[in-house]
Design a protein around this motif. Structure first.
Motif, mmCIF file in Angstrom:
data_model
loop_
_atom_site.group_PDB
_atom_site.id
_atom_site.type_symbol
_atom_site.label_atom_id
_atom_site.label_comp_id
_atom_site.label_asym_id
_atom_site.label_seq_id
_atom_site.Cartn_x
_atom_site.Cartn_y
_atom_site.Cartn_z
ATOM 1 N N MET A 1 1.047 -1.178 -0.024
ATOM 2 C CA MET A 1 0.077 0.139 0.219
ATOM 3 C C MET A 1 0.790 1.164 0.017
ATOM 4 S SD MET A 1 -2.876 0.864 2.918
ATOM 5 C CE MET A 1 -3.527 -0.747 2.685
ATOM 6 N N LEU A 2 0.830 1.791 -0.934
ATOM 7 C CA LEU A 2 1.671 3.090 -1.107
ATOM 8 C C LEU A 2 1.123 4.359 -0.562
ATOM 9 C CD1 LEU A 2 3.084 2.809 -4.857
ATOM 10 C CD2 LEU A 2 4.319 2.328 -2.923
ATOM 11 N N MET A 3 1.884 4.939 0.170
ATOM 12 C CA MET A 3 1.393 5.927 0.980
ATOM 13 C C MET A 3 1.362 7.347 0.103
ATOM 14 S SD MET A 3 0.929 4.678 3.666
ATOM 15 C CE MET A 3 0.166 5.886 4.860
ATOM 16 N N SER A 4 0.422 8.306 0.351
ATOM 17 C CA SER A 4 0.015 9.447 -0.556
ATOM 18 C C SER A 4 -0.257 10.649 0.684
ATOM 19 C CB SER A 4 -1.000 8.978 -1.499
ATOM 20 O OG SER A 4 -1.285 10.367 -1.885
ATOM 21 N N THR A 5 -0.055 11.962 0.100
ATOM 22 C CA THR A 5 -0.215 12.885 0.977
ATOM 23 C C THR A 5 -1.323 13.561 0.196
ATOM 24 O OG1 THR A 5 1.551 14.165 -0.401
ATOM 25 C CG2 THR A 5 2.262 13.181 1.542
ATOM 26 N N GLU A 14 -0.659 10.169 10.465
ATOM 27 C CA GLU A 14 -1.200 10.201 11.992
ATOM 28 C C GLU A 14 -2.295 9.225 12.398
ATOM 29 O OE1 GLU A 14 -4.037 11.861 8.629
ATOM 30 O OE2 GLU A 14 -2.065 12.044 9.231
ATOM 31 N N GLU A 15 -2.466 8.384 11.540
ATOM 32 C CA GLU A 15 -3.462 7.170 11.764
ATOM 33 C C GLU A 15 -2.805 6.016 12.420
ATOM 34 O OE1 GLU A 15 -5.981 6.323 8.377
ATOM 35 O OE2 GLU A 15 -6.128 8.567 8.074
ATOM 36 N N ASN A 16 -1.455 5.813 12.287
ATOM 37 C CA ASN A 16 -0.778 4.716 12.722
ATOM 38 C C ASN A 16 -0.909 4.773 14.281
ATOM 39 O OD1 ASN A 16 2.103 4.817 13.497
ATOM 40 N ND2 ASN A 16 1.834 6.037 11.595
ATOM 41 N N LEU A 17 -1.000 3.279 14.983
ATOM 42 C CA LEU A 17 -0.583 3.177 16.094
ATOM 43 C C LEU A 17 0.553 3.202 16.613
ATOM 44 C CD1 LEU A 17 -3.083 0.081 16.524
ATOM 45 C CD2 LEU A 17 -3.678 2.199 16.974
ATOM 46 N N LEU A 18 1.459 3.147 15.957
ATOM 47 C CA LEU A 18 2.960 3.298 16.462
ATOM 48 C C LEU A 18 3.620 4.543 16.339
ATOM 49 C CD1 LEU A 18 4.371 -0.032 14.615
ATOM 50 C CD2 LEU A 18 3.297 0.284 17.042
ATOM 51 N N GLY A 19 2.837 5.618 15.917
ATOM 52 C CA GLY A 19 3.340 6.911 15.849
ATOM 53 C C GLY A 19 4.417 7.234 14.910
ATOM 54 N N ILE A 20 4.508 6.500 13.850
ATOM 55 C CA ILE A 20 5.339 6.497 12.744
ATOM 56 C C ILE A 20 4.997 7.942 11.790
ATOM 57 C CG2 ILE A 20 6.552 5.453 10.821
ATOM 58 C CD1 ILE A 20 5.756 2.773 12.164
ATOM 59 N N THR A 21 6.001 8.789 11.570
ATOM 60 C CA THR A 21 5.411 9.704 10.777
ATOM 61 C C THR A 21 6.096 9.864 9.393
ATOM 62 O OG1 THR A 21 7.418 11.086 11.722
ATOM 63 C CG2 THR A 21 5.121 11.267 12.837
ATOM 64 N N SER A 22 7.153 9.113 9.026
ATOM 65 C CA SER A 22 7.813 9.086 7.931
ATOM 66 C C SER A 22 7.186 7.915 7.021
ATOM 67 C CB SER A 22 9.171 8.533 8.249
ATOM 68 O OG SER A 22 9.730 7.988 7.187
ATOM 69 N N HIS A 23 6.843 8.429 5.597
ATOM 70 C CA HIS A 23 6.181 7.549 4.846
ATOM 71 C C HIS A 23 7.098 6.229 4.597
ATOM 72 C CE1 HIS A 23 2.462 9.847 4.005
ATOM 73 N NE2 HIS A 23 3.142 10.853 4.032
ATOM 74 N N PRO A 24 8.203 6.314 4.221
ATOM 75 C CA PRO A 24 8.931 5.332 4.102
ATOM 76 C C PRO A 24 8.894 4.215 5.170
ATOM 77 C CG PRO A 24 10.369 7.222 3.258
ATOM 78 C CD PRO A 24 8.877 7.429 4.179
ATOM 79 N N ASP A 25 9.104 4.666 6.453
ATOM 80 C CA ASP A 25 9.027 3.972 7.592
ATOM 81 C C ASP A 25 7.552 3.216 7.599
ATOM 82 O OD1 ASP A 25 11.333 4.609 8.278
ATOM 83 O OD2 ASP A 25 11.202 6.137 9.582
ATOM 84 N N ILE A 26 6.511 3.922 7.221
ATOM 85 C CA ILE A 26 5.146 3.184 7.589
ATOM 86 C C ILE A 26 5.215 2.105 6.263
ATOM 87 C CG2 ILE A 26 2.784 3.763 6.974
ATOM 88 C CD1 ILE A 26 3.283 6.431 8.200
ATOM 89 N N ASN A 27 5.674 2.458 5.155
ATOM 90 C CA ASN A 27 5.664 1.468 4.045
ATOM 91 C C ASN A 27 6.468 0.245 4.632
ATOM 92 O OD1 ASN A 27 3.955 3.026 2.291
ATOM 93 N ND2 ASN A 27 5.738 3.736 1.240
#
Length: 127
Positions: A1-5, A14-27
């Motif tokens: 799932m690619l992230m988009s702004t 802002e929606e993830n439970l781990l508080g990750i803010t970087s799109h590459p880290d979320i991916n």
């Protein structure tokens, strides 16, 4: 799932439970979850049919560490990139149809290529 702004894209940082803010880290976190789900899928008994319930459980395995909505039917209608997703009210019926299609295809599995195609179909849904 690619992230988009872009507006209406899901999920946002802002929606993830781990508080990750970087799109590459979320991916990366999502990819790790999908690897766990893929391993679980591969370990299922051969005689266990793929069901809508099983797909929801795999979705929870894949994304439950990041999103509280993982493994649940959607209650909103997000955009994924430029793709408008089906309305939430249609999801149960669409999943029942997908389950029927998977179970029909499972009956016709004869070769390794058939297995790979079935796994591809499931992978597309889970992703």
């Amino acid at each position: 799932m690619l992230m988009s702004t872009t507006p209406h894209a899901t999920p946002g940082p802002e929606e993830n439970l781990l508080g990750i803010t970087s799109h590459p880290d979320i991916n990366l976190a999502e990819a790790e979850g999908f690897l766990r789900a893929e391993a679980q899928l591969a370990s299922l008994p051969a005689n266990e049919p793929l069901s809508a319930w099983r797909l929801q459980a795999l979705h929870k395995v894949a994304l439950g560490h990041l999103y509280e909505w993982a493994g649940q039917w959607r209650r909103n209608q997000p955009w994924v990139g430029a793709h408008e997703t089906p309305a939430p009210g249609r999801i149960p019926q669409l999943m029942a149809e997908f389950q029927d299609e998977l179970q029909h295809r499972e009956l016709r599995v004869r070769t390794r290529a058939d297995v790979v195609e079935l796994q591809r179909m499931v992978g597309i849904w889970v992703c």
